[in-house]
Design an enzyme around this catalytic site. Structure first.
Site, PDB file in Angstrom:
ATOM      1  CB  VAL A 135      -0.929   0.000   1.228  1.00  0.00           C
ATOM      2  CG1 VAL A 135      -1.720   1.284   1.294  1.00  0.00           C
ATOM      3  CG2 VAL A 135      -1.852  -1.186   1.168  1.00  0.00           C
ATOM      4  CB  ALA A 136       3.983   2.036   1.877  1.00  0.00           C
TER       5      ALA A 136
ATOM      6  CB  ILE B 137       0.613   1.068  -4.943  1.00  0.00           C
ATOM      7  CG1 ILE B 137       1.389  -0.216  -5.233  1.00  0.00           C
ATOM      8  CG2 ILE B 137      -0.307   1.415  -6.093  1.00  0.00           C
ATOM      9  CD1 ILE B 137       0.548  -1.441  -5.158  1.00  0.00           C
TER      10      ILE B 137
ATOM     11  CD  GLU C 260      -2.759   3.607  -2.328  1.00  0.00           C
ATOM     12  OE1 GLU C 260      -2.219   2.514  -2.461  1.00  0.00           O
ATOM     13  OE2 GLU C 260      -2.292   4.518  -1.633  1.00  0.00           O
TER      14      GLU C 260
ATOM     15  CG  ASP D  40     -10.907  34.058 -36.483  1.00  0.00           C
ATOM     16  OD1 ASP D  40     -10.142  33.521 -37.287  1.00  0.00           O
ATOM     17  OD2 ASP D  40     -12.016  33.609 -36.164  1.00  0.00           O
TER      18      ASP D  40
ATOM     19  CG  ASP E 120     -16.059  32.966 -36.595  1.00  0.00           C
ATOM     20  OD1 ASP E 120     -15.807  32.458 -37.705  1.00  0.00           O
ATOM     21  OD2 ASP E 120     -15.893  34.182 -36.366  1.00  0.00           O
TER      22      ASP E 120
ATOM     23  CG  ASP F  71     -13.493  29.145 -39.481  1.00  0.00           C
ATOM     24  OD1 ASP F  71     -12.873  29.247 -40.555  1.00  0.00           O
ATOM     25  OD2 ASP F  71     -13.925  30.110 -38.850  1.00  0.00           O
TER      26      ASP F  71
ATOM     27  CG  ASN G  24       4.429   6.180  -1.884  1.00  0.00           C
ATOM     28  OD1 ASN G  24       3.898   6.629  -0.854  1.00  0.00           O
ATOM     29  ND2 ASN G  24       3.761   5.964  -2.985  1.00  0.00           N
TER      30      ASN G  24
ATOM     31  CG  ASN H  66       1.247   5.170   2.256  1.00  0.00           C
ATOM     32  OD1 ASN H  66       1.637   5.722   1.243  1.00  0.00           O
ATOM     33  ND2 ASN H  66       2.014   4.562   3.127  1.00  0.00           N
TER      34      ASN H  66
ATOM     35  CB  THR I 271      -0.987  11.911   7.629  1.00  0.00           C
ATOM     36  OG1 THR I 271      -0.097  10.872   7.306  1.00  0.00           O
ATOM     37  CG2 THR I 271      -1.616  11.720   8.977  1.00  0.00           C
ATOM     38  CG  ASP I 272       0.657  10.493   1.960  1.00  0.00           C
ATOM     39  OD1 ASP I 272      -0.534  10.182   1.828  1.00  0.00           O
ATOM     40  OD2 ASP I 272       1.602   9.807   1.558  1.00  0.00           O
TER      41      ASP I 272
HETATM   42  P1  ATP Z   1     -11.605  37.564 -39.068  1.00  0.00           P
HETATM   43  O1  ATP Z   1     -11.427  36.425 -40.012  1.00  0.00           O
HETATM   44  O2  ATP Z   1     -10.387  37.969 -38.412  1.00  0.00           O
HETATM   45  O3  ATP Z   1     -12.744  37.392 -38.135  1.00  0.00           O
HETATM   46  P2  ATP Z   1     -13.094  39.203 -40.775  1.00  0.00           P
HETATM   47  O4  ATP Z   1     -14.277  39.256 -39.910  1.00  0.00           O
HETATM   48  O5  ATP Z   1     -12.741  40.440 -41.500  1.00  0.00           O
HETATM   49  O6  ATP Z   1     -11.848  38.819 -40.007  1.00  0.00           O
HETATM   50  P3  ATP Z   1     -14.524  37.624 -42.556  1.00  0.00           P
HETATM   51  O7  ATP Z   1     -15.679  37.640 -41.651  1.00  0.00           O
HETATM   52  O8  ATP Z   1     -14.150  36.385 -43.265  1.00  0.00           O
HETATM   53  O9  ATP Z   1     -13.257  38.046 -41.814  1.00  0.00           O
HETATM   54  O10 ATP Z   1     -14.731  38.797 -43.600  1.00  0.00           O
HETATM   55  C1  ATP Z   1     -13.915  38.925 -44.730  1.00  0.00           C
HETATM   56  C2  ATP Z   1     -14.301  40.137 -45.530  1.00  0.00           C
HETATM   57  O11 ATP Z   1     -15.639  40.008 -45.972  1.00  0.00           O
HETATM   58  C3  ATP Z   1     -14.273  41.425 -44.724  1.00  0.00           C
HETATM   59  O12 ATP Z   1     -13.048  42.035 -44.750  1.00  0.00           O
HETATM   60  C4  ATP Z   1     -15.313  42.263 -45.438  1.00  0.00           C
HETATM   61  O13 ATP Z   1     -14.751  42.885 -46.552  1.00  0.00           O
HETATM   62  C5  ATP Z   1     -16.304  41.243 -45.914  1.00  0.00           C
HETATM   63  N1  ATP Z   1     -17.410  41.118 -44.956  1.00  0.00           N
HETATM   64  C6  ATP Z   1     -17.355  40.872 -43.653  1.00  0.00           C
HETATM   65  N2  ATP Z   1     -18.558  40.796 -43.109  1.00  0.00           N
HETATM   66  C7  ATP Z   1     -19.429  40.999 -44.103  1.00  0.00           C
HETATM   67  C8  ATP Z   1     -20.847  41.024 -44.192  1.00  0.00           C
HETATM   68  N3  ATP Z   1     -21.602  40.819 -43.119  1.00  0.00           N
HETATM   69  N4  ATP Z   1     -21.405  41.268 -45.373  1.00  0.00           N
HETATM   70  C9  ATP Z   1     -20.652  41.468 -46.466  1.00  0.00           C
HETATM   71  N5  ATP Z   1     -19.319  41.438 -46.466  1.00  0.00           N
HETATM   72  C10 ATP Z   1     -18.700  41.223 -45.294  1.00  0.00           C
END
Ligand code: ATP
Length: 888
Positions: A283-284, A286, A288, A330, A636, A640, A702, A730, A733-734
């Protein structure tokens, strides 16, 4: 409301009757609450969740505990009742501690899961709001768009170019086009129900309004829930390595124990004594408690991270974060504030400053197009001024709260600031079709019906892309063909505005002579009339500047990957300190021309990428990873997702991120903030450091115990520690001090070191040597106390054992302070920075004194009272080893 209804059969009116909602207002909030009560929460129940009782019972399923139970039974059979009872008591105490640890860990992980659960946009009482998807009820009117996971089963009410990935339910990998029209045929299978949406499927294109028809276990997903792959509780690499280490230690310690027992029996010790000693030694040896503490430390760590807005979806992320060498982020909203405002406009061949309520007539048209060509909803209704004729009646504090993409809400806000109503605009100009924005297209267009019943295409987007589709330009209201000089001037203006860190969008339109059909306007995005440019300021976040500096100190390279223009990107990157003034920016076009091999060669030098499309992001991550970097990457959009998956740590945006991006990520930023990533990295490094600290502590302790018994037996002496005493040290206390070390505040500045190599052993940087030397010193001290008691003070065996026992416990309680830092001696670190440790050492000290001074315990532990001289010896022997090691 029958659950089994075939909702695809009904038209809009029938649906409204059936589900008792209205198309423009949805449900009332009160009704939603009532239905939530009636139908329950919108969740798929997990059947295999571990209950409290199971967690408790699991504590006793451990191999070591089984051996101890066997030992307890054996002592009972042999008539050694006190041994039997004490072992049992210790097992229960240990089980309770394990239970509390695991229960806390489970609780905090469950709380985290909840934090990461999706929201849904729903219209209630006529207003758009975001609610926890669990609160959806049948009859709720929801809004969905590309990247969303469908939160419940729903029937589509209206849609624009909606496409859905239903592979999760139907196994069909092609996306399905959806419609709002009712279908006049009964008995359709799911795949044929083109006007229905099913929980768990993903919207890949377009947007829609839909009414919820079933929630929770009543959804199609709920019915097949048992078929779905559950996310098992996978061990993190570190947990796996520790498990391997544990196995290795078990084998080693069993061999050692056998050896000691054999020698003991050969030297004439009684077999029962040696059996008990063997069991307690096993026990000491391992550790655990180790896996349980690691899990708890990870759980507490992720809880702390979530309080700092970093929500961990995969436990591995905690470890990997600490190793990351590159953070690709971004720009918009992550490195910048995302609190934009329109600053400059380029119209009638001039750059002009935008002043709210100022030259609104000049600005009205460009902002009208930009505002209507968006997806913005009001959170509250407009408060109309009684003085409607007054210019600028929408003063900045009467503009309603807006919901949508920040670029677009900024444009709508600017439109209000010209004194006009967005609600009126939407009524006057009907949007009849839409081609949405995505980072790939970098533009968005809508087909509009003007008050004169003519149709026009309105468009906004990245300047170069719009400009190359323009045939005309509008100047002082007159439309003329666009010349090369005009184009050069526009691009020049764009550069000037971008040089002021503005995010620039071009705005244009296209009138149609004949009324074209209301279909996807994407194919009409040409022969445009250029109207102007809109420049918005989006200042860098203050905390991002500090975070960038912190990255450089910690040996992490921050990289900006943005869809924005290269000049805007460069200016912001400079302001943030990512690149020096005039630093190089690579554009998407340059990247496209580069072969993978060339990219791999250059990827180490590039800090800023501009005008990047999502698929390029994937190439960048790959190149970085091939170079051996550990990459954290933010994203986002739906597109992506592949890059987020490929990265070592995918990081999704909590606010603006799509459900799909969140699902593939290991970490979600609740505040979309770059600084949060850096804080999470710091926390990840601290957690790893703390894990190392208590491993060092437990293993050294240990070794100390094993060694003292070993020396005693080899010297032919009686056992210096009784089995029950070893178990006490084991299992009781520890444990607490080890746990407190796991929760230690950073005693070394982890952000001043380079990232650790993920392949690096947990014992690296001389830890093995430290463990062995400290273990030997503890063992020697314990034996020294025993020998001094017998030979110097002529004490009886029980007193000698009490001295050895106390020396062992207190050596460990001193040593724990030295484990707090690898760089500093224990007296250099303020004690108050870890109050848990002070508390743990205090409790362990009191428990140890109780074992000696309370007659009830001393009977079981066979301890004796010590006099002041003996206590002084114990004290000196306990602290010298720690001081010696720290001095060296
Ligand atoms: P990041 O990628 O850092 O978030 P970002 O927001 O500029 O940057 P995107 O959202 O891909 O990147 O936008 C790219 C380009 O598209 C922008 O620079 C702009 O010219 C155009 N854009 C962004 N939002 C719109 C929108 N809602 N409608 C029309 N064109 C847009």
């Amino acid at each position: 409301m029958a659950i089994e209804r075939e909702y695809y059969l009904f038209n809009k009116e029938e649906l409204q009757d059936l589900l008792a909602f209205t198309e423009d207002k949805g449900l009332s909030k009160r009704e939603a609450v009532r239905r939530l009560y009636e139908y329950g929460r919108n969740i798929i129940r997990e059947s295999d969740k571990k209950g409290v009782f199971t967690i408790f019972i699991d504590q006793f399923r451990d191999f070591m505990i089984m051996i101890l139970m066997a030992a307890s039974c054996l002592s009972f059979v042999m008539g050694e009742f006190s041994d039997a009872v004490s072992i049992l008591a210790i097992i229960i105490l240990n089980g309770l501690m394990g239970f509390i640890q695991e229960y806390r860990a489970e609780k905090s992980l469950a709380a985290l899961k909840k934090l990461a659960s999706p929201n849904a946009r729903v219209i209630r009482d006529g207003l758009l709001e975001e609610v926890d998807a669990e609160e959806l009820v049948p009859g709720d009117l929801i809004i969905l768009e590309a990247g969303d996971r469908v939160p419940a089963d729903a029937r589509i009410i209206s849609t624009k170019g909606l496409q859905v990935d239903e592979s999760l339910l139907t196994g069909e990998s092609v996306t399905v086009e959806k419609t709002e029209r009712s279908i006049d045929r009964r008995g359709l299978v799911l795949a044929e129900q083109k006007n229905m949406l099913f929980m768990g499927t993903a919207i890949t294109r377009g947007k829609c309004r839909a009414v919820v028809v079933a929630t929770g276990m009543n959804t199609e997903m709920g019915r097949i829930a048992y078929l779905l792959e559950r996310e098992e509780n996978r061990l993190t690499p570190l947990q796996r390595r520790l498990k391997d280490l544990g196995r290795w230690l078990v084998s080693l310690s069993l061999i050692m124990t056998l050896l000691i027992v054999l020698i003991g029996i050969l030297k004439g010790q009684s077999i029962y004594n040696m059996f008990m000693a063997g069991v307690s030694l096993a026990v000491a040896a391992i550790p655990e408690g180790l896996p349980a503490i690691v899990t708890l430390v990870l759980a507490v760590g992720v809880q702390k991270m979530s309080r700092n807005n970093a929500i961990v979806r995969k436990l591995q992320a905690v470890e990997t974060l600490g190793c990351s060498t590159v953070i690709c982020s971004d720009k918009t909203g992550t490195l910048t504030e995302n609190q934009m405002s329109v600053k400059k406009l380029y119209i009638n061949r001039r750059i002009m400053a935008f002043e709210p309520g100022g030259k609104n007539i000049v600005f009205e048209k460009i902002l009208r197009i930009a505002a209507l060509c968006s997806n913005v909803e009001l959170r509250k209704e407009e408060r109309r001024s009684p003085f409607r004729k007054v210019k600028g009646f929408f003063s900045s504090n009467s503009i309603p709260e807006l919901m949508g993409d920040p670029t677009e809400t900024t444009l709508v806000k600017a439109y209000y600031e010209t004194g006009h109503s967005y609600t009126d605009l939407k009524k006057q100009y009907q949007v009849i079709a839409e081609e949405g924005f995505d980072s790939e297209r970098k533009r968005m267009s809508v087909l509009v019906e003007t008050p004169g019943k003519r149709r026009e295409l309105w468009i906004k987007g990245a300047v170069e892309l719009i400009l190359e589709r323009c045939k005309y330009i509008e100047n002082e209201g007159i439309r003329v063909p666009v010349t090369n000089k005009d184009k050069a001037d526009i691009l020049k203006a764009n550069e000037i505005m971008a040089g002021e860190a503005l995010r620039v969008l071009a705005v244009a339109y296209r009138p149609f002579r004949t009324n074209i059909r209301a279909e996807s306007p994407g194919r009409f995005e040409n022969e445009l009339v250029f109207v102007g440019l809109v420049g918005m300021i989006d200042p860098p976040r203050v905390e991002a500047c500090q975070a960038v500096a912190s990255c450089y100190r910690a040996g992490i390279r921050p990289v900006m990957i943005t869809g924005d223009h290269s000049i805007t990107a460069a200016v912001i990157a400079e302001e943030l300190g990512i690149i020096p003034a005039g630093g190089k920016v690579m554009t998407g076009d340059e990247l496209k021309k580069m072969a993978d091999q060339e990219l791999k060669e250059k990827v180490d030098e590039i800090q800023v990428y501009a005008r990047i499309a999502p698929e390029e992001k994937l190439r960048i991550v790959r190149a970085l990873r091939e170079k051996g970097e550990i990459v954290a990457m933010t994203g986002d959009g739906v597109n992506d997702a592949p890059a987020l998956k490929e990265a070592d740590i995918g990081i999704a945006m909590g606010k603006k991120g799509t459900d799909v991006s969140k699902e593939v990520s290991a970490l979600i930023l609740a505040d979309d903030n770059f600084a949060t990533i850096v804080k999470a990295v710091e926390e990840g490094r601290k957690i790893y450091n703390n894990i190392r600290k208590f491993i060092k502590y437990l293993l050294a302790c240990n070794i100390g115990e094993l060694l003292s018994i070993f020396i005693g037996i080899v010297m032919g002496l009686p056992l210096p520690l009784l089995p029950i005493q070893i178990l006490w040290v084991n299992l009781v206390t520890d444990g607490l001090p080890a746990l407190a070390l796991g929760l230690d505040n950073d005693s070394d500045d982890v952000m001043k070191r380079p990232p650790r190599d993920p392949e690096e052993s947990i014992f690296s940087h001389g830890m093995t040597g430290h463990i062995i030397s400290e273990g030997i010193l503890i063992g020697i001290s314990t034996m020294a106390a025993f020998l001094l008691a017998i030979y110097r003070y002529g004490a009886d065996l029980d007193t000698a054992r009490t001295m050895a026992f106390s020396t062992l416990v207190f050596s460990q309680l001193f040593f724990v302070f030295s484990c707090r830092s690898e760089e500093h001696s224990f007296w250099e670190i303020p004690l108050y920075t870890n109050m848990y440790l002070i508390g743990a050492v205090f409790i362990s000290t009191v428990m140890q004194l109780a074992v000696i001074y309370l007659p009830f315990f001393s009977k079981y532990f066979q301890t004796q009272l010590l006099n002041s001289g003996q206590w002084s010896v114990v004290f000196l022997l306990s602290c010298w080893s720690t001081i010696a090691v720290d001095l060296i």
